[in-house]
Design a protein around this motif. Sequence first.
Motif, PDB file in Angstrom:
ATOM      1  N   VAL A  74       0.829  -1.200   0.000  1.00 24.05           N
ATOM      2  CA  VAL A  74       0.000   0.000   0.000  1.00 24.05           C
ATOM      3  C   VAL A  74       0.867   1.255   0.000  1.00 24.05           C
ATOM      4  O   VAL A  74       0.545   2.242  -0.688  1.00 24.05           O
ATOM      5  CB  VAL A  74      -0.971  -0.011   1.196  1.00 24.05           C
ATOM      6  CG1 VAL A  74      -1.740   1.310   1.273  1.00 24.05           C
ATOM      7  CG2 VAL A  74      -1.954  -1.175   1.068  1.00 24.05           C
ATOM      8  N   HIS A  78       0.691   4.247  -2.670  1.00 22.21           N
ATOM      9  CA  HIS A  78       0.516   5.618  -2.189  1.00 22.21           C
ATOM     10  C   HIS A  78       1.604   6.525  -2.744  1.00 22.21           C
ATOM     11  O   HIS A  78       1.331   7.652  -3.192  1.00 22.21           O
ATOM     12  CB  HIS A  78       0.546   5.606  -0.651  1.00 22.21           C
ATOM     13  CG  HIS A  78       0.258   6.927  -0.024  1.00 22.21           C
ATOM     14  ND1 HIS A  78       1.142   7.551   0.843  1.00 22.21           N
ATOM     15  CD2 HIS A  78      -0.804   7.767  -0.112  1.00 22.21           C
ATOM     16  CE1 HIS A  78       0.626   8.684   1.256  1.00 22.21           C
ATOM     17  NE2 HIS A  78      -0.559   8.845   0.689  1.00 22.21           N
ATOM     18  N   ASN A  91      -7.368   4.099  -7.292  1.00 24.80           N
ATOM     19  CA  ASN A  91      -7.605   3.750  -5.891  1.00 24.80           C
ATOM     20  C   ASN A  91      -8.796   4.548  -5.370  1.00 24.80           C
ATOM     21  O   ASN A  91      -8.662   5.700  -4.966  1.00 24.80           O
ATOM     22  CB  ASN A  91      -6.365   4.059  -5.049  1.00 24.80           C
ATOM     23  CG  ASN A  91      -5.130   3.345  -5.575  1.00 24.80           C
ATOM     24  OD1 ASN A  91      -5.155   2.145  -5.801  1.00 24.80           O
ATOM     25  ND2 ASN A  91      -4.053   4.091  -5.785  1.00 24.80           N
ATOM     26  N   PHE A 191      -7.557   1.823  -1.015  1.00 21.42           N
ATOM     27  CA  PHE A 191      -6.657   0.778  -1.504  1.00 21.42           C
ATOM     28  C   PHE A 191      -7.246  -0.619  -1.348  1.00 21.42           C
ATOM     29  O   PHE A 191      -6.521  -1.619  -1.278  1.00 21.42           O
ATOM     30  CB  PHE A 191      -5.312   0.877  -0.777  1.00 21.42           C
ATOM     31  CG  PHE A 191      -4.605   2.188  -1.022  1.00 21.42           C
ATOM     32  CD1 PHE A 191      -3.898   2.398  -2.194  1.00 21.42           C
ATOM     33  CD2 PHE A 191      -4.689   3.213  -0.098  1.00 21.42           C
ATOM     34  CE1 PHE A 191      -3.262   3.608  -2.438  1.00 21.42           C
ATOM     35  CE2 PHE A 191      -4.062   4.431  -0.328  1.00 21.42           C
ATOM     36  CZ  PHE A 191      -3.344   4.633  -1.501  1.00 21.42           C
ATOM     37  N   LYS A 193      -8.655  -2.570  -3.426  1.00 23.54           N
ATOM     38  CA  LYS A 193      -8.320  -3.515  -4.495  1.00 23.54           C
ATOM     39  C   LYS A 193      -6.989  -4.207  -4.241  1.00 23.54           C
ATOM     40  O   LYS A 193      -6.765  -5.329  -4.703  1.00 23.54           O
ATOM     41  CB  LYS A 193      -8.286  -2.793  -5.843  1.00 23.54           C
ATOM     42  CG  LYS A 193      -9.647  -2.348  -6.347  1.00 23.54           C
ATOM     43  CD  LYS A 193      -9.534  -1.657  -7.695  1.00 23.54           C
ATOM     44  CE  LYS A 193     -10.894  -1.210  -8.205  1.00 23.54           C
ATOM     45  NZ  LYS A 193     -10.796  -0.497  -9.505  1.00 23.54           N
TER      46      LYS A 193
END
Length: 240
Positions: A74, A78, A91, A191, A193
Amino acid sequence: MAQVSTVVHDAASVHAAIESRFSCRAFLRDKPVPRHIIAELLSLASRAPSGTNCQPWKVYVLQGASRDALADKVCAAHDAAYANPALAAENTEEYDYYPTQWKSPFIDRRRENGWGLYGLLGIAKGEKEKMHAQHQRNYRFFDAPVGLMFTVDRAMGRGSLLDYGSFLQNLMVAARAHGLHTCPQAAWNPFAKIILPLIGATADEMLVCGMSLGYADESALINTFHTPREPVSGFTHWLD
């Protein structure tokens, strides 16, 4: 003892558990939480009310390698979205946690919260890199040794999110009885997914939120930040 006849003798401790709950943003990474305590907290949380006793909650507990693997994935996404804002569209949240159009007094409280937190950390308006780095602390669980992910079956209605709030509050208050702190985190939601396949969730599940759990770093400046609350008179209407 029957629930209806149980007497709570120590009201002060109940009040203290509620009043001392806050969104902890710095934990002691090297102080683990025993598994039996986590299980006890989840058992207590499950006493939350839910419509027709549906009990819509499903919990994934991440520690050690699983926690770190999720955080790395993640954080990478990001960072990529920060470098290329066009990727942010990949996202997205599955439900609207925040309003699409803000208005007072809610936007005022949001701004007070944001700038109060950043001000404490010495992050000035416009310092995007520092803001990004601080926001990414969410995706490291603020160094908490335990990360929690909560999902709900997509077949359930919006009322299940109300039920979930009771479950989460039970969990956070019960944690205080063991000297633990928490931070509920909607920051994970965009996030989903990435998160859902990694934790082994099925296609029928929707991410509700995440949570950090552990022992607070009492020396961390950020843990001195506590948000105000409106007085009862500000949100209550008495009807005679």
